[in-house]
Design a protein around this motif. Structure first.
Motif, PDB file in Angstrom:
ATOM      1  N   UNK A  83       0.834  -1.197   0.000  1.00 50.85           N
ATOM      2  CA  UNK A  83       0.000   0.000   0.000  1.00 50.85           C
ATOM      3  C   UNK A  83       0.870   1.248   0.000  1.00 50.85           C
ATOM      4  N   UNK A  84       1.927   1.244   0.824  1.00 56.47           N
ATOM      5  CA  UNK A  84       2.834   2.387   0.866  1.00 56.47           C
ATOM      6  C   UNK A  84       3.523   2.582  -0.481  1.00 56.47           C
ATOM      7  N   UNK A  85       3.954   1.464  -1.078  1.00 53.87           N
ATOM      8  CA  UNK A  85       4.591   1.554  -2.390  1.00 53.87           C
ATOM      9  C   UNK A  85       3.621   2.116  -3.428  1.00 53.87           C
ATOM     10  N   UNK A  86       2.394   1.605  -3.416  1.00 53.08           N
ATOM     11  CA  UNK A  86       1.392   2.101  -4.378  1.00 53.08           C
ATOM     12  C   UNK A  86       1.089   3.576  -4.124  1.00 53.08           C
ATOM     13  N   UNK A  87       1.020   3.939  -2.851  1.00 52.51           N
ATOM     14  CA  UNK A  87       0.749   5.332  -2.507  1.00 52.51           C
ATOM     15  C   UNK A  87       1.869   6.223  -3.028  1.00 52.51           C
ATOM     16  N   UNK A  88       3.117   5.786  -2.826  1.00 48.99           N
ATOM     17  CA  UNK A  88       4.268   6.570  -3.296  1.00 48.99           C
ATOM     18  C   UNK A  88       4.258   6.657  -4.817  1.00 48.99           C
ATOM     19  N   UNK A  89       4.016   5.515  -5.505  1.00 47.72           N
ATOM     20  CA  UNK A  89       3.970   5.533  -6.965  1.00 47.72           C
ATOM     21  C   UNK A  89       2.832   6.403  -7.478  1.00 47.72           C
ATOM     22  N   UNK A  90       1.705   6.339  -6.805  1.00 49.88           N
ATOM     23  CA  UNK A  90       0.562   7.166  -7.211  1.00 49.88           C
ATOM     24  C   UNK A  90       0.901   8.639  -7.034  1.00 49.88           C
ATOM     25  N   UNK A  91       1.555   8.982  -5.929  1.00 53.17           N
ATOM     26  CA  UNK A  91       1.974  10.367  -5.708  1.00 53.17           C
ATOM     27  C   UNK A  91       2.934  10.827  -6.793  1.00 53.17           C
ATOM     28  N   UNK A  92       3.893   9.967  -7.138  1.00 52.99           N
ATOM     29  CA  UNK A  92       4.829  10.309  -8.206  1.00 52.99           C
ATOM     30  C   UNK A  92       4.103  10.497  -9.530  1.00 52.99           C
ATOM     31  N   UNK A  95       2.260  13.728  -9.525  1.00 52.05           N
ATOM     32  CA  UNK A  95       3.210  14.830  -9.693  1.00 52.05           C
ATOM     33  C   UNK A  95       3.620  14.949 -11.158  1.00 52.05           C
ATOM     34  N   UNK A  96       3.843  13.815 -11.806  1.00 53.54           N
ATOM     35  CA  UNK A  96       4.206  13.829 -13.232  1.00 53.54           C
ATOM     36  C   UNK A  96       3.062  14.399 -14.064  1.00 53.54           C
ATOM     37  N   UNK A  97       1.839  13.957 -13.778  1.00 52.75           N
ATOM     38  CA  UNK A  97       0.672  14.455 -14.520  1.00 52.75           C
ATOM     39  C   UNK A  97       0.498  15.953 -14.272  1.00 52.75           C
ATOM     40  N   UNK A  98       0.686  16.383 -13.031  1.00 56.17           N
ATOM     41  CA  UNK A  98       0.578  17.825 -12.738  1.00 56.17           C
ATOM     42  C   UNK A  98       1.618  18.616 -13.542  1.00 56.17           C
ATOM     43  N   UNK A  99       2.847  18.069 -13.617  1.00 54.95           N
ATOM     44  CA  UNK A  99       3.899  18.717 -14.397  1.00 54.95           C
ATOM     45  C   UNK A  99       3.513  18.816 -15.868  1.00 54.95           C
TER      46      UNK A  99
END
Length: 145
Positions: A83-92, A95-99
């Motif tokens: 879950x933490x890994x997925x959360x981190x990947x989702x955050x990344x 962030x990429x989509x926002x960029x």
């Protein structure tokens, strides 16, 4: 020949029957006592065996319960980690989509500015052409007059 039942004979018969019944009753008591003793021993053995089996089953259940709890803890840890890994990947990814969205917004703003500049240039060319045409017409009219 017929025998008469005298009081003495009846008393003797009664006494013999009492002795026989006492003997049968004593034998029955003895046999029932022996059967009850055997049954008690057997029940004690069965009860002891059931206690041993119950203790063994109880131990197995407790052991399996501990193993199951340990397994659940392991699964929970893996789920939390994933879950933490997925959360981190989702955050990344967000962030990429926002960029990319910010880049698209900048590109849109630049395109809009260029379109406005092109629009001004076209308007200026239109006015320049209109003034030139008006000047040419005025020159032609003056020359013919």
């Amino acid at each position: 020949m017929r025998q008469d039942w005298t009081d003495d004979r009846l008393d003797d018969l009664s006494h013999r029957m009492d002795e026989r019944f006492d003997h049968v009753e004593a034998e029955m008591d003895q046999r029932f006592g022996r059967v009850e003793g055997e049954m008690a021993q057997r029940f004690e053995r069965v009860e002891a065996e059931m206690d041993r089996r119950f203790e063994r089953v109880e131990g197995e259940v407790k052991s399996q319960g501990r193993e199951l709890r340990a397994e659940i803890v392991g699964v929970e840890a893996r789920i939390r980690s994933q879950s933490s890994e997925h959360y981190a990947r989702t955050g990344e990814e967000f962030a990429r989509v926002r960029g990319e969205l910010a880049t698209l917004h900048q590109d849109k703003q630049q395109l809009l500015a260029e379109m406005q500049a092109l629009h001004r240039t076209l308007i200026q060319m239109g006015w320049t052409g209109a003034i030139a045409l008006f000047g040419t017409l005025a020159g032609v009219l003056i020359a013919h007059l």
